[in-house]
Design an enzyme around this catalytic site. Sequence first.
Site, mmCIF file in Angstrom:
data_model
loop_
_atom_site.group_PDB
_atom_site.id
_atom_site.type_symbol
_atom_site.label_atom_id
_atom_site.label_comp_id
_atom_site.label_asym_id
_atom_site.label_seq_id
_atom_site.Cartn_x
_atom_site.Cartn_y
_atom_site.Cartn_z
ATOM 1 N N THR A 157 -7.441 4.963 -2.279
ATOM 2 C CA THR A 157 -6.718 4.617 -3.504
ATOM 3 C C THR A 157 -6.958 3.139 -3.797
ATOM 4 O O THR A 157 -7.071 2.322 -2.884
ATOM 5 C CB THR A 157 -5.209 4.909 -3.378
ATOM 6 O OG1 THR A 157 -4.636 4.050 -2.391
ATOM 7 C CG2 THR A 157 -4.956 6.369 -3.004
ATOM 8 N N GLY A 158 -7.037 2.816 -5.096
ATOM 9 C CA GLY A 158 -7.356 1.427 -5.453
ATOM 10 C C GLY A 158 -8.743 1.057 -4.973
ATOM 11 O O GLY A 158 -8.960 -0.021 -4.431
ATOM 12 N N GLY A 159 -9.687 1.960 -5.203
ATOM 13 C CA GLY A 159 -11.051 1.731 -4.697
ATOM 14 C C GLY A 159 -11.992 1.118 -5.716
ATOM 15 O O GLY A 159 -13.193 1.039 -5.485
ATOM 16 N N GLY A 214 -11.782 -5.195 -5.106
ATOM 17 C CA GLY A 214 -11.255 -5.825 -3.903
ATOM 18 C C GLY A 214 -11.558 -5.089 -2.610
ATOM 19 O O GLY A 214 -12.668 -4.599 -2.376
ATOM 20 N N GLY A 245 -10.485 -2.233 -1.435
ATOM 21 C CA GLY A 245 -10.746 -0.795 -1.563
ATOM 22 C C GLY A 245 -12.200 -0.530 -1.887
ATOM 23 O O GLY A 245 -12.836 0.363 -1.296
ATOM 24 N N TYR A 301 7.791 -7.284 -3.197
ATOM 25 C CA TYR A 301 6.486 -6.865 -2.666
ATOM 26 C C TYR A 301 6.518 -6.835 -1.135
ATOM 27 O O TYR A 301 6.090 -5.842 -0.513
ATOM 28 C CB TYR A 301 5.412 -7.841 -3.161
ATOM 29 C CG TYR A 301 4.043 -7.649 -2.570
ATOM 30 C CD1 TYR A 301 3.220 -6.606 -2.993
ATOM 31 C CD2 TYR A 301 3.562 -8.519 -1.584
ATOM 32 C CE1 TYR A 301 1.951 -6.440 -2.452
ATOM 33 C CE2 TYR A 301 2.299 -8.359 -1.044
ATOM 34 C CZ TYR A 301 1.491 -7.317 -1.475
ATOM 35 O OH TYR A 301 0.242 -7.155 -0.941
HETATM 36 N N1 LIG Z 1 -5.396 -9.986 -1.538
HETATM 37 C C1 LIG Z 1 -4.592 -10.220 -0.523
HETATM 38 O O1 LIG Z 1 -4.534 -11.362 -0.014
HETATM 39 C C2 LIG Z 1 -3.770 -9.095 0.071
HETATM 40 C C3 LIG Z 1 -3.100 -9.358 1.260
HETATM 41 C C4 LIG Z 1 -2.385 -8.340 1.854
HETATM 42 C C5 LIG Z 1 -2.353 -7.086 1.298
HETATM 43 N N2 LIG Z 1 -2.993 -6.856 0.111
HETATM 44 C C6 LIG Z 1 -2.955 -5.484 -0.391
HETATM 45 O O2 LIG Z 1 -4.268 -4.969 -0.354
HETATM 46 C C7 LIG Z 1 -4.403 -3.917 -1.310
HETATM 47 C C8 LIG Z 1 -5.650 -4.151 -2.128
HETATM 48 O O3 LIG Z 1 -5.489 -5.356 -2.858
HETATM 49 P P1 LIG Z 1 -6.690 -6.303 -3.304
HETATM 50 O O4 LIG Z 1 -6.337 -7.673 -2.903
HETATM 51 O O5 LIG Z 1 -7.979 -5.710 -2.899
HETATM 52 O O6 LIG Z 1 -6.452 -6.248 -4.877
HETATM 53 P P2 LIG Z 1 -7.409 -5.910 -6.116
HETATM 54 O O7 LIG Z 1 -8.743 -6.550 -5.952
HETATM 55 O O8 LIG Z 1 -6.570 -6.275 -7.305
HETATM 56 O O9 LIG Z 1 -7.597 -4.333 -6.043
HETATM 57 C C9 LIG Z 1 -6.499 -3.504 -6.220
HETATM 58 C C10 LIG Z 1 -6.984 -2.091 -6.463
HETATM 59 O O10 LIG Z 1 -5.855 -1.238 -6.578
HETATM 60 C C11 LIG Z 1 -5.863 -0.607 -7.850
HETATM 61 N N3 LIG Z 1 -4.475 -0.422 -8.259
HETATM 62 C C12 LIG Z 1 -3.531 -1.352 -8.508
HETATM 63 N N4 LIG Z 1 -2.380 -0.769 -8.837
HETATM 64 C C13 LIG Z 1 -2.584 0.572 -8.796
HETATM 65 C C14 LIG Z 1 -1.790 1.707 -9.049
HETATM 66 N N5 LIG Z 1 -0.506 1.610 -9.442
HETATM 67 N N6 LIG Z 1 -2.338 2.925 -8.895
HETATM 68 C C15 LIG Z 1 -3.623 3.062 -8.511
HETATM 69 N N7 LIG Z 1 -4.432 2.027 -8.276
HETATM 70 C C16 LIG Z 1 -3.918 0.791 -8.427
HETATM 71 C C17 LIG Z 1 -6.692 -1.521 -8.741
HETATM 72 O O11 LIG Z 1 -7.285 -0.856 -9.845
HETATM 73 P P3 LIG Z 1 -6.535 -0.784 -11.289
HETATM 74 O O12 LIG Z 1 -5.973 -2.135 -11.548
HETATM 75 O O13 LIG Z 1 -7.605 -0.354 -12.245
HETATM 76 O O14 LIG Z 1 -5.485 0.243 -11.122
HETATM 77 C C18 LIG Z 1 -7.772 -1.959 -7.746
HETATM 78 O O15 LIG Z 1 -8.741 -0.961 -7.593
HETATM 79 C C19 LIG Z 1 -3.098 -3.909 -2.095
HETATM 80 O O16 LIG Z 1 -2.241 -2.929 -1.592
HETATM 81 C C20 LIG Z 1 -2.531 -5.282 -1.822
HETATM 82 O O17 LIG Z 1 -1.148 -5.325 -1.995
HETATM 83 C C21 LIG Z 1 -3.680 -7.837 -0.516
#
Ligand SMILES: NC(=O)c1ccc[n+]([C@@H]2O[C@H](COP(=O)([O-])OP(=O)(O)OC[C@H]3O[C@@H](n4cnc5c(N)ncnc54)[C@H](OP(=O)(O)O)[C@@H]3O)[C@@H](O)[C@H]2O)c1
Length: 249
Positions: free
Chosen positions: A12-14, A17, A19, A150
């Site tokens: 999910t969220g692939g 980032g 994913g 969050y």
């Molecule tokens: N970046 C960090 O430092 C960090 C640290 C700890 C944990 N995380 C976690 O890691 C995960 C991935 O985050 P990332 O940093 O890779 O962010 P990202 O680059 O913004 O990617 C997020 C992905 O999730 C999708 N997404 C967001 N909301 C969604 C929803 N309601 N339903 C389905 N898809 C959704 C986005 O696509 P769409 O927007 O098109 O839906 C995108 O594919 C998240 O759970 C985030 O909370 C991030």
Amino acid sequence: MGKLGGKVAVITGGSDGMGLATAKLFAREGAKVIITGRDQARLDAAAQGIGNGADAIGCDISKMADIEALRAFVERKHGRVDIIFANAGAARPNMFEHMSEEEFDFTIACTFKGTYFTVQKLLPLMTSGGSIVLNTTTLSTKGMPYVSVYSAGKAAVRSLARSLTAELIDKGIRVNAMAPGYIDTDQARKSGVSEEMIQQTKTQVHAQIPMHRSGTVDEIAKAVLFLASDDSSYLTGSELCVDGGWNQV
Ligand SMILES: NC(=O)c1ccc[n+]([C@@H]2O[C@H](COP(=O)([O-])OP(=O)(O)OC[C@H]3O[C@@H](n4cnc5c(N)ncnc54)[C@H](OP(=O)(O)O)[C@@H]3O)[C@@H](O)[C@H]2O)c1
């Protein structure tokens, strides 16, 4: 044949980032990958770069009908799922005093609730040997301003990994969490955080991290591959912290 040859993996969220980086690595390791996200154009572009016949399905984890449709697609196309990387997540950060009910509900729906029901609906397609990886965060055990909802939502996801471990062990399904530290993605920008605040936070956080840098999405993907594959066959219920030591010292 790679480490995931013949496996079916839902990420999910692939479309961006961590994913997306994980989807590319899984496909290189032989998995048939299904990625999800909300923005179909971004999903389609991402699927092109993954290869190995990856599918891109529009699915907002905060919408039950979308999750049901995802499950129906996976069932129709593959009849099963071997790996779930419940990675999608989004937030509306705000100070505690100003957090609105709408911001609260959005963040919980895009962290805990969405993760909970995505796994619940896909679970009937998973058989013995399956691996579930839940994306948590260092912030579920660390206090930081603006992210009270969050962090709590992700702490609930960490808790879910423990509960599911106990519930699914007899089905031969392993459940682990992967806690990223400060990773270089666009998540904060997409959450509406200003560039100035992003740079300020980055400087502060880098000073706290023993490795003094952000992690990369490829470093996360390698950790998820470990948890998803048989390389971690004796791990369940655990949380792998991929944080440059941020939360370890
Ligand atoms: N970046 C960090 O430092 C960090 C640290 C700890 C944990 N995380 C976690 O890691 C995960 C991935 O985050 P990332 O940093 O890779 O962010 P990202 O680059 O913004 O990617 C997020 C992905 O999730 C999708 N997404 C967001 N909301 C969604 C929803 N309601 N339903 C389905 N898809 C959704 C986005 O696509 P769409 O927007 O098109 O839906 C995108 O594919 C998240 O759970 C985030 O909370 C991030």
